[in-house]
Design a protein around this motif. Structure first.
Motif, PDB file in Angstrom:
ATOM      1  N   GLN A 113       0.831  -1.195   0.000  1.00  0.00           N
ATOM      2  CA  GLN A 113       0.000   0.000   0.000  1.00  0.00           C
ATOM      3  C   GLN A 113       0.872   1.254   0.000  1.00  0.00           C
ATOM      4  OE1 GLN A 113      -1.978   0.942   3.601  1.00  0.00           O
ATOM      5  NE2 GLN A 113      -2.809   2.845   2.792  1.00  0.00           N
ATOM      6  N   TYR A 114       1.897   1.236   0.849  1.00  0.00           N
ATOM      7  CA  TYR A 114       2.810   2.378   0.934  1.00  0.00           C
ATOM      8  C   TYR A 114       3.527   2.605  -0.390  1.00  0.00           C
ATOM      9  CZ  TYR A 114       7.054   4.945   2.192  1.00  0.00           C
ATOM     10  OH  TYR A 114       8.089   5.845   2.231  1.00  0.00           O
ATOM     11  N   ARG A 115       4.010   1.530  -1.022  1.00  0.00           N
ATOM     12  CA  ARG A 115       4.771   1.679  -2.255  1.00  0.00           C
ATOM     13  C   ARG A 115       3.893   2.080  -3.436  1.00  0.00           C
ATOM     14  NH1 ARG A 115       8.597  -3.604  -1.501  1.00  0.00           N
ATOM     15  NH2 ARG A 115      10.250  -2.594  -0.296  1.00  0.00           N
ATOM     16  N   ARG A 116       2.597   1.865  -3.322  1.00  0.00           N
ATOM     17  CA  ARG A 116       1.726   2.378  -4.372  1.00  0.00           C
ATOM     18  C   ARG A 116       1.745   3.898  -4.371  1.00  0.00           C
ATOM     19  NH1 ARG A 116      -4.873   2.179  -5.015  1.00  0.00           N
ATOM     20  NH2 ARG A 116      -4.897   3.511  -6.847  1.00  0.00           N
ATOM     21  N   LYS A 117       1.911   4.487  -3.194  1.00  0.00           N
ATOM     22  CA  LYS A 117       1.860   5.935  -3.058  1.00  0.00           C
ATOM     23  C   LYS A 117       3.235   6.582  -3.162  1.00  0.00           C
ATOM     24  CE  LYS A 117      -2.337   5.694  -0.272  1.00  0.00           C
ATOM     25  NZ  LYS A 117      -3.192   6.331  -1.300  1.00  0.00           N
ATOM     26  N   VAL A 118       4.279   5.799  -3.007  1.00  0.00           N
ATOM     27  CA  VAL A 118       5.650   6.308  -3.111  1.00  0.00           C
ATOM     28  C   VAL A 118       6.372   5.465  -4.159  1.00  0.00           C
ATOM     29  CG1 VAL A 118       7.796   6.821  -1.887  1.00  0.00           C
ATOM     30  CG2 VAL A 118       5.608   7.044  -0.705  1.00  0.00           C
ATOM     31  N   GLY A 119       6.371   5.946  -5.402  1.00  0.00           N
ATOM     32  CA  GLY A 119       6.974   5.202  -6.505  1.00  0.00           C
ATOM     33  C   GLY A 119       8.463   5.478  -6.623  1.00  0.00           C
ATOM     34  N   MET A 120       9.119   4.736  -7.516  1.00  0.00           N
ATOM     35  CA  MET A 120      10.565   4.902  -7.674  1.00  0.00           C
ATOM     36  C   MET A 120      10.980   4.677  -9.114  1.00  0.00           C
ATOM     37  SD  MET A 120      13.516   3.509  -5.146  1.00  0.00           S
ATOM     38  CE  MET A 120      15.235   3.996  -5.334  1.00  0.00           C
ATOM     39  N   VAL A 121      11.911   5.500  -9.577  1.00  0.00           N
ATOM     40  CA  VAL A 121      12.520   5.358 -10.893  1.00  0.00           C
ATOM     41  C   VAL A 121      14.000   5.073 -10.668  1.00  0.00           C
ATOM     42  CG1 VAL A 121      13.119   6.533 -13.051  1.00  0.00           C
ATOM     43  CG2 VAL A 121      10.858   6.883 -12.014  1.00  0.00           C
ATOM     44  N   PHE A 122      14.489   3.982 -11.278  1.00  0.00           N
ATOM     45  CA  PHE A 122      15.822   3.481 -11.002  1.00  0.00           C
ATOM     46  C   PHE A 122      16.852   3.971 -12.028  1.00  0.00           C
ATOM     47  CE2 PHE A 122      12.610   0.535  -9.542  1.00  0.00           C
ATOM     48  CZ  PHE A 122      12.986   0.270  -8.237  1.00  0.00           C
ATOM     49  N   GLN A 123      18.123   3.831 -11.661  1.00  0.00           N
ATOM     50  CA  GLN A 123      19.209   4.208 -12.569  1.00  0.00           C
ATOM     51  C   GLN A 123      19.180   3.392 -13.853  1.00  0.00           C
ATOM     52  OE1 GLN A 123      23.118   4.235 -10.749  1.00  0.00           O
ATOM     53  NE2 GLN A 123      22.257   4.570  -8.723  1.00  0.00           N
ATOM     54  N   SER A 124      18.869   2.102 -13.723  1.00  0.00           N
ATOM     55  CA  SER A 124      19.049   1.170 -14.838  1.00  0.00           C
ATOM     56  C   SER A 124      17.744   0.804 -15.534  1.00  0.00           C
ATOM     57  CB  SER A 124      19.748  -0.091 -14.345  1.00  0.00           C
ATOM     58  OG  SER A 124      19.045  -0.663 -13.262  1.00  0.00           O
ATOM     59  N   PHE A 125      16.728   1.669 -15.419  1.00  0.00           N
ATOM     60  CA  PHE A 125      15.463   1.554 -16.164  1.00  0.00           C
ATOM     61  C   PHE A 125      14.571   0.422 -15.655  1.00  0.00           C
ATOM     62  CE2 PHE A 125      18.859   2.222 -19.546  1.00  0.00           C
ATOM     63  CZ  PHE A 125      19.009   3.567 -19.274  1.00  0.00           C
ATOM     64  N   ASN A 126      15.124  -0.818 -15.586  1.00  0.00           N
ATOM     65  CA  ASN A 126      14.377  -1.974 -15.093  1.00  0.00           C
ATOM     66  C   ASN A 126      13.081  -2.211 -15.853  1.00  0.00           C
ATOM     67  OD1 ASN A 126      16.415  -2.173 -13.289  1.00  0.00           O
ATOM     68  ND2 ASN A 126      15.189  -1.845 -11.457  1.00  0.00           N
ATOM     69  N   LEU A 127      13.143  -2.135 -17.170  1.00  0.00           N
ATOM     70  CA  LEU A 127      11.987  -2.471 -17.996  1.00  0.00           C
ATOM     71  C   LEU A 127      11.989  -3.964 -18.299  1.00  0.00           C
ATOM     72  CD1 LEU A 127      12.081   0.474 -20.584  1.00  0.00           C
ATOM     73  CD2 LEU A 127      10.718   0.307 -18.487  1.00  0.00           C
ATOM     74  N   PHE A 128      10.794  -4.490 -18.584  1.00  0.00           N
ATOM     75  CA  PHE A 128      10.675  -5.890 -18.976  1.00  0.00           C
ATOM     76  C   PHE A 128      10.996  -6.016 -20.457  1.00  0.00           C
ATOM     77  CE2 PHE A 128       7.543  -5.868 -15.380  1.00  0.00           C
ATOM     78  CZ  PHE A 128       8.294  -6.680 -14.548  1.00  0.00           C
ATOM     79  N   ASN A 129      12.068  -6.708 -20.772  1.00  0.00           N
ATOM     80  CA  ASN A 129      12.501  -6.830 -22.164  1.00  0.00           C
ATOM     81  C   ASN A 129      11.504  -7.591 -23.022  1.00  0.00           C
ATOM     82  OD1 ASN A 129      14.894  -5.416 -21.736  1.00  0.00           O
ATOM     83  ND2 ASN A 129      15.953  -7.252 -21.028  1.00  0.00           N
ATOM     84  N   ASN A 130      10.718  -8.475 -22.425  1.00  0.00           N
ATOM     85  CA  ASN A 130       9.754  -9.283 -23.180  1.00  0.00           C
ATOM     86  C   ASN A 130       8.514  -8.495 -23.587  1.00  0.00           C
ATOM     87  OD1 ASN A 130      11.536 -11.209 -22.345  1.00  0.00           O
ATOM     88  ND2 ASN A 130       9.999 -12.669 -21.670  1.00  0.00           N
TER      89      ASN A 130
END
Length: 306
Positions: free
Chosen positions: A138-155
């Protein structure tokens, strides 16, 4: 998609998506579904199919600070990374955290988002201590994060990366999820790439998709962990322009950055860290023009020489 493996228990958890032998592991900026009904202060948790009483919803309305850090400490074994950290963030603040490498900036962000468990101190979200919360999702829904290395799903396509949290975690129907994602992709200038896979994008484009993905969850705060550190100058400019527009929109942001111009021009609060402590904090003018601390001035002089 056949034989797909999907595990997304909460925002930032390690999630795996794969087809056949192609498995990608990411820290995903998605969250478990939880909605606050401020009329009666009850927390609706669709994923569990139940309703629990919570004081968080109503108390949040009267608290000026969204996030308050009190005496936060973090150690790894005998290595002290953070020492007695105190600062607060109000709605609409753009707080830039600057300082030399190894000063604990990224660890501080990871503690705020509970990717790392603080060793001591408290993290208050709308006045409620979430340090030992059992409802991290619940907390992380309200506090998001953008990372250095993008962390996208390649698929997944660009659109798929942005709808996966909406559909799998928030249980939003496909058409509505895609419209939400398209709106945010358009806001970061990536709506023309909805069918592209991450490997077809530049670093700057990947980071803009990552920002759109975080925005799709409609958080109150987004934490940016050196979002331009892996980018060349042109791509850096693309991402910083998007972040500047987000700041103008009133989004509350905490940004760890080495981009001094961005911190000076966009932030309303700058925090200088060194050796695991907050050395100095204040307005951009306080820090960049009128600093009273020798360590701050030495750091800024070195940055200006680059």
């Amino acid at each position: 998609m056949t034989d797909e493996i999907l595990t997304t228990d909460m925002i930032g958890d390690i999630s795996e998506i794969g087809t056949g032998d192609n498995v990608v592991t990411n820290e995903v900026a998605v969250n478990d579904t939880a909605e606050c009904n401020n009329a009666d202060g009850r927390l609706q948790t669709e994923a569990q199919g139940n309703t629990v009483e919570s004081a968080d919803c109503n108390q949040s309305l009267s608290d000026d600070n969204i996030i308050t850090i009190e005496h936060l400490g973090k150690t790894f074994g005998e290595h002290v990374v953070l020492k007695d950290i105190d600062f607060s963030v109000r709605k609409g603040d753009v707080t830039c955290i600057i300082g030399p490498s190894g000063s604990g900036k990224s660890t501080l962000l990871r503690c705020i988002n509970l990717f790392e468990e603080p060793t001591s101190g408290r993290i208050l979200f709308h006045g409620q201590d979430i340090t030992n919360t059992k409802n991290v999702s619940q907390y992380r829904r309200k506090v998001g994060m953008v990372f250095q290395s993008f962390n996208l799903f390649n698929n997944y396509s660009v659109l798929g990366n942005c709808t996966i949290g909406l559909r799998k975690i928030l249980r939003i129907k496909k058409a509505e999820a895609e419209q939400i994602a398209l709106d945010y992709l358009k806001s970061v200038g990536m709506d023309a790439y909805v069918k592209a896979k991450p490997k077809q994008l530049s670093g700057g484009q990947k980071q803009r998709v990552a920002i759109a993905r975080a925005l799709c969850m409609q958080p109150e705060v987004i934490l940016f962990d050196e979002p331009t550190s892996a980018l060349d100058p042109q791509m850096t400019g693309e991402v910083l322009n998007v972040m500047q527009e987000l700041a103008k929109s009133g989004l509350t942001m905490i940004v760890v950055t080495h981009e001094m111009t961005f911190a000076r021009d966009v932030a309303n609060k700058v925090v200088f860290m060194s050796d695991g402590v907050i050395v100095e904090e204040g307005s951009p003018q306080d820090i960049f023009e009128n600093s009273t601390n020798e360590r701050t001035r030495v750091f800024l002089n070195k940055e200006n020489e680059k």
